[in-house]
Design a protein around this motif. Sequence first.
Motif, PDB file in Angstrom:
ATOM      1  N   ASN A 236      56.550  42.467  42.306  1.00  0.00           N
ATOM      2  CA  ASN A 236      55.667  43.254  41.446  1.00  0.00           C
ATOM      3  C   ASN A 236      54.276  42.634  41.473  1.00  0.00           C
ATOM      4  O   ASN A 236      53.848  41.948  40.544  1.00  0.00           O
ATOM      5  CB  ASN A 236      56.208  43.318  40.014  1.00  0.00           C
TER       6      ASN A 236
ATOM      7  N   GLN B 190      50.501  41.946  41.139  1.00  0.00           N
ATOM      8  CA  GLN B 190      49.364  42.298  40.286  1.00  0.00           C
ATOM      9  C   GLN B 190      49.714  43.372  39.259  1.00  0.00           C
ATOM     10  O   GLN B 190      48.901  44.245  38.962  1.00  0.00           O
ATOM     11  CB  GLN B 190      48.193  42.743  41.159  1.00  0.00           C
TER      12      GLN B 190
ATOM     13  N   THR C  56      51.687  45.962  39.353  1.00  0.00           N
ATOM     14  CA  THR C  56      51.741  47.367  39.804  1.00  0.00           C
ATOM     15  C   THR C  56      52.635  48.188  38.893  1.00  0.00           C
ATOM     16  O   THR C  56      52.311  49.336  38.542  1.00  0.00           O
ATOM     17  CB  THR C  56      52.262  47.424  41.253  1.00  0.00           C
TER      18      THR C  56
ATOM     19  N   ALA D 185      49.600  57.011  43.539  1.00  0.00           N
ATOM     20  CA  ALA D 185      50.506  55.934  43.952  1.00  0.00           C
ATOM     21  C   ALA D 185      51.705  56.561  44.643  1.00  0.00           C
ATOM     22  O   ALA D 185      52.007  57.744  44.462  1.00  0.00           O
ATOM     23  CB  ALA D 185      50.940  55.092  42.753  1.00  0.00           C
TER      24      ALA D 185
ATOM     25  N   PRO E 202      48.724  52.317  46.122  1.00  0.00           N
ATOM     26  CA  PRO E 202      49.801  51.424  45.681  1.00  0.00           C
ATOM     27  C   PRO E 202      51.148  51.949  46.172  1.00  0.00           C
ATOM     28  O   PRO E 202      51.469  53.128  46.016  1.00  0.00           O
ATOM     29  CB  PRO E 202      49.692  51.471  44.153  1.00  0.00           C
TER      30      PRO E 202
ATOM     31  N   VAL F 264      55.238  51.474  46.090  1.00  0.00           N
ATOM     32  CA  VAL F 264      56.443  50.934  45.468  1.00  0.00           C
ATOM     33  C   VAL F 264      57.630  51.345  46.317  1.00  0.00           C
ATOM     34  O   VAL F 264      57.841  52.542  46.549  1.00  0.00           O
ATOM     35  CB  VAL F 264      56.613  51.435  44.021  1.00  0.00           C
TER      36      VAL F 264
ATOM     37  N   ASP G 227      53.592  46.817  47.309  1.00  0.00           N
ATOM     38  CA  ASP G 227      53.091  46.271  46.041  1.00  0.00           C
ATOM     39  C   ASP G 227      54.228  45.932  45.083  1.00  0.00           C
ATOM     40  O   ASP G 227      54.073  45.055  44.233  1.00  0.00           O
ATOM     41  CB  ASP G 227      52.139  47.279  45.392  1.00  0.00           C
TER      42      ASP G 227
END
Length: 866
Positions: free
Chosen positions: A369, A371, A373, A598, A648, A650, A669
């Motif tokens: 994880n 920063q 996110t 994202a 970003p 994930v 991220d």
Amino acid sequence: MTCVLLLGLSSMLGGTARAFPATSGDDTQAAAVVSKMTLAEKVSQLQSGAPAIPRLGVPAYDWWSEGLHGIARDGYATVFPQAIGLAASWDADLLTQVGTTISTEARAKFNAAGTGHDHVRYQGLTIWSPNINIFRDPRWGRGQETYGEDPFLTGRLAVGFIRGIQGDDPAHPRAIATPKHFVVHSGPESGRHGFDVDVSPYDLEATYLPAFRAAIAEGHAGSVMCAYNALHGTPVCANDPLLTKLLRDDWGFKGYVVSDCDAVDDMTQFHYYKPDNAQSSAAAIAAGTDLDCGSAYGDLLAAVQKHYVAESVLDTALVRLFSARYRLGEWGDKGVDPYASIGTDQIDSAEHRELALRAALESMVLLKNSQGTLPFKHDLHLAVIGPNADTVETLEANYHGTARAPVTPLQGIRQRFGAQHVSYAQGSSIAEGVPVPIPETALRNGKDAHAGLSGEYFDNLDLTGTPRLTRVDRRIDFDWDHVAPAGELNANRYAVRWTGELVPPGVGDYTLAVHIDRCFDCAGHDPVRLYVDGQRVIDDNGDDKSMQATLHFADMRPHAIRLELVHSGQDQGIRLQWLAPAQAQLAEAEDAARRADAIVAFVGLSPDVEGEELKIDVPGFNGGDRTDIGLPATQQALLERLAASHKPLVVVLMSGSAVALNWAKTHADAILVAWYPGEEGGDAVVRVLTGDYNPGGRLPVTFYRSTRDLPPFVSYAMEGRIYRYFKGAPLYAFGYGLSYSHFAYAKPDVSEPQWKSGDALKVSATVRNDGAYAGDEVVQVYLDAPEVSSAPRHALVGFRRVHLEAGESRRVDFELSARQLSSVDADGHRAVEPGHYRLFIGGSQPEDGKGVTAAFAVIGRETLPR
């Protein structure tokens, strides 16, 4: 031992009176009914599909029921996360509640058929779960069914699950649990029917036996399943030292042993242990295998007649079996039935669905994880991309029931963020050559241009007359095992016609496929036909010979499509699938990402590529096992294309085993492991992504960097395997998992700086939630024993999942027994050895340093029984 002498009807060998051991009223009743059977009747009752004996008032009973993560293969049931996901919760109390729910739903189905009536396969109360084999190698496709790689974690979770299945009254169990596969069984799938394991005494005692010992000695499981493989040349199901000396004499097992399916026949056909099934069956039942899943025990008739085995040996097995049936209350003749009030309203009830959601939430493991996110803000536009974002099969996994209202990740995210804030693309296939369900983006209802196909559901088999139901299905991906597609239809007899348009995302060759979950050991399969632009491209009458067709689309114009299914057999659902051109799918994914703030990429594996004896041979996969533990190349290309958007990213891994996410660890991220999360999986994922739930799961397996880090798959030696013996640097370690919060530990207390033989060692530590989020911490206790060549690097000896509010502290206490402090020598002898020991207490393994240490010494030596 007391004996009761019972006179019965004559058998085919003359009908002499016999003495049967009787230790309870159930044994007495069992001995009485067995004494009245002919030899032929006895033989019939020693097979899993036991027929009725009307003259004795014995109904038919099939012993085969599955409940790995929900009652399986018998219609609607609560579908929990796959077993490996349940293990990631590190919560034995949760496993007890899951087991209780499973056996409650089993009782509901049993009661619906009625006490004293015939119970066919999957309607019984003898549940062939849990699978507590050690997940020693991530290449094993069935590892998803286990509780991971550690013998202590596996044992504690097994005990919790078994206690839930069986309930609190040994005289009247709610159901009977069957830990399997005893013992030393964990692939490869391709050779399992004839594999001979030459495991060392050390590895047998230190790794492969402890979970089974706990399941029997502490969980008091009422049944055990013996494995396919041989051990040192003797098939396990004919291994008297294992099934009698160890299991019954040393561990005190009082139940019955059932073979894995066709394992007795395998003794003849693949192990070449005996020349025929009469002699294989005689060897198996004499060794202690009471029940045969299969038909090989049919040859026990000849085995007795040829004096390969005494009829009294059959009697002993039958008394065990019928004692179990009496304890379960199958005849309903023991007075008040404590479970009579359990009705079908408890199947997938609101309470059970809530537990499925909790289990899915607790199974989530956050690996990265960067920063902060995650968690996401609620006003984002998300791109949901990936082959696992919107499929039922990656929720349900294998050995599953039918989820009544499964929530996929795409559905969960749309419900939370609003469909207008979500863009979606499938992006890729699972792997090269592996079809996936055609996504809603490529299906269009010709009438209103909405996503999906128009389905006409008929209550006949010739698709004539007025449909009983018409609806739009946004994709064709259905599990209809023992259920009807809708309440208006008969589950055993219906037909469906879907019509609309197929909209290709680009030019190229498309392989269209119709996947039918074929029933096995049944009569009749479902015919299916697929038409494209009026041309019949698939016409299958249930033989699976023509279930794919490759078409070339020269442009992106819509093509008329019609799919017809005739449910005239006992098959279990349907999926309309494809293999689309990679560049076309990647372009769709890029477009979805372009419109988003994202990206959430749902990648991983599926039950189509990892599982039991699958018919698959594509790059990275063979026969249900994996030949490469990396993310399949099609999905790796997808992630790299998405990363180029600079949004970003994930990554949500959905799989039943560890995947080497090396690229994602560096470039994504955030990484969340969701496993195969069950019917509430989509809701659970979105709650974690948005911070409504703080993830607290931990890995029950090691995530390695490469297949090259692993010893040969066929080797059962533990050197170089799992966290206990692996000396390399893992990608992510066993026991690892992040939180949105931070937990700190204070110096621990140890009750005795010098341990005395026979005492329990008490250790405690205070854990504090230093973060801003309430959350769960999994407190783990590892033991480092005195340095000896065979000792593991670390050994998990305690764990507890605790919930802490922000700023809250709690003292967590552990009591470690002599067995938890013991070690094993090269000859397989277990003892607490003298020397200096170190304990580590924290939220991970000692290498991460997120915890505290304590030391103690042992003076003298205490030997322990096996």
